[in-house]
Design a protein around this motif. Structure first.
Motif, PDB file in Angstrom:
ATOM      1  N   GLY A   1       0.827  -1.200   0.000  1.00 43.14           N
ATOM      2  CA  GLY A   1       0.000   0.000   0.000  1.00 43.14           C
ATOM      3  C   GLY A   1       0.860   1.247   0.000  1.00 43.14           C
ATOM      4  O   GLY A   1       2.085   1.179   0.103  1.00 43.14           O
ATOM      5  N   GLU A   2       0.218   2.404  -0.102  1.00 46.23           N
ATOM      6  CA  GLU A   2       0.937   3.669  -0.186  1.00 46.23           C
ATOM      7  C   GLU A   2       1.396   4.150   1.178  1.00 46.23           C
ATOM      8  O   GLU A   2       0.688   4.025   2.180  1.00 46.23           O
ATOM      9  N   CYS A   3       2.596   4.717   1.219  1.00 48.32           N
ATOM     10  CA  CYS A   3       3.131   5.337   2.426  1.00 48.32           C
ATOM     11  C   CYS A   3       2.222   6.507   2.813  1.00 48.32           C
ATOM     12  O   CYS A   3       1.893   7.345   1.956  1.00 48.32           O
ATOM     13  N   PRO A   4       1.802   6.597   4.069  1.00 44.25           N
ATOM     14  CA  PRO A   4       0.935   7.700   4.488  1.00 44.25           C
ATOM     15  C   PRO A   4       1.593   9.077   4.331  1.00 44.25           C
ATOM     16  O   PRO A   4       0.896  10.086   4.236  1.00 44.25           O
ATOM     17  N   ASN A   5       2.919   9.081   4.298  1.00 46.99           N
ATOM     18  CA  ASN A   5       3.618  10.359   4.237  1.00 46.99           C
ATOM     19  C   ASN A   5       3.868  10.849   2.813  1.00 46.99           C
ATOM     20  O   ASN A   5       3.682  12.033   2.506  1.00 46.99           O
ATOM     21  N   CYS A   6       4.275   9.918   1.904  1.00 45.99           N
ATOM     22  CA  CYS A   6       4.697  10.364   0.572  1.00 45.99           C
ATOM     23  C   CYS A   6       3.998   9.648  -0.571  1.00 45.99           C
ATOM     24  O   CYS A   6       4.258   9.944  -1.740  1.00 45.99           O
ATOM     25  N   CYS A   7       3.150   8.662  -0.249  1.00 45.47           N
ATOM     26  CA  CYS A   7       2.402   7.879  -1.246  1.00 45.47           C
ATOM     27  C   CYS A   7       3.265   6.905  -2.038  1.00 45.47           C
ATOM     28  O   CYS A   7       2.793   6.282  -2.988  1.00 45.47           O
ATOM     29  N   HIS A   8       4.538   6.760  -1.661  1.00 43.56           N
ATOM     30  CA  HIS A   8       5.391   5.742  -2.280  1.00 43.56           C
ATOM     31  C   HIS A   8       4.881   4.366  -1.873  1.00 43.56           C
ATOM     32  O   HIS A   8       4.418   4.162  -0.750  1.00 43.56           O
TER      33      HIS A   8
END
Length: 269
Positions: A255-262
């Motif tokens: 899933g996407e990193c909550p901070n940067c969407c990586h």
């Protein structure tokens, strides 16, 4: 009949404890549980906890020892025989305990806390985004340990590059922690000296904003450049469970990193 059997077992236990010497007994609970002790070459108290019952002397003893992987022949049914083998094994692990104590004294250990004498692993802080799992072989504790790096890919690559270049310089006669720092190309930070400092310096999960959560520490790391945020596994799983585009299979979560969407992907345990 059962009462006679129990009385005979208690008498046999008393006789064997007298043979051992009461100075070698740390505690005795209702003739059902005894803790025996010895002292190693470095004045450490090392114990073995033995379960006793009405079948004492006629079946193998059940025990838990401070000595890693300690085992005896399945026919051992008396305390003196078990204690003799235990005392023979203890000196073989003094160096292992010394290595573990050196890590505990000189590094910032996240887990296990507190460590038991049988624990062969330590997870230590390298920096605010990187931790290191160290697995020590009790049989050859001064040899280069098995390591696992938890952190950004950049940190992993840097450490592995240093290991490849320096591992041949590992010297089993040198201090274990100094050896490890040189081969890994790092300087381990010491543990914070008080609770206030610890709360401000512990690597914190970027979701729940705490370091320790139910006995675990952050181990999921976003390896995107300029991010490197860290998360508890349970926090990250709970977060991405609510994402419509998250990938959840029997073996993998992504899933996407909550901070940067990586994108962050890791295997389920």
């Amino acid at each position: 009949m059962e009462l006679d059997k129990e009385i005979d077992a208690i008498q046999a236990i008393v006789n064997d404890l007298e043979k051992l010497g009461f100075e070698n007994i740390q505690s005795l609970t209702d003739f059902s549980f005894v803790v025996l002790k010895t002292i190693d070459d470095w004045e450490r108290i090392v114990t073995i906890n033995v379960t006793l019952d009405s079948e004492y002397g006629s079946k193998p003893l059940k025990f838990i020892s401070d000595v890693p992987n300690f085992a005896v022949d399945a026919t051992v049914a008396s305390l003196p025989v078990l204690y003799d083998e235990f005392c023979e094994a203890v000196p073989l692990y003094s160096q292992f305990w010394s290595v573990c104590e050196a890590i505990d004294d000189k590094c910032w250990v996240l887990e296990p806390v507190p460590a038991k004498m049988t624990d062969t692993e330590r997870r230590v802080v390298v920096d605010t985004c990187t931790t290191l799992k160290i697995s020590i072989d009790p049989e050859t504790p001064k040899s280069f340990p098995k390591i696992e790096i938890l952190g950004p890919e950049e940190s992993k690559e840097k450490i592995f590059k240093s290991v490849n270049e320096r591992v041949d310089s590992w010297d089993e006669w040198d201090d274990f922690v100094s050896n490890l720092e040189y081969v890994l190309g790092v300087k381990f930070p010491e543990s914070p000296s008080d609770a206030m400092e610890s709360s401000s310096n512990d690597p914190c999960c970027s979701i729940c904003l705490v370091s320790e959560l139910e006995g675990t520490y952050p181990e999921i790391v976003c390896d995107a450049e300029n991010c490197n945020q860290i998360y508890h596994k349970m926090c990250f799983i709970e977060y991405i469970e609510a994402l419509p585009n998250a990938l959840r299979t029997r073996y993998v979560i992504s899933g996407e990193c909550p901070n940067c969407c990586h994108n962050i992907t890791f295997r389920r345990e």
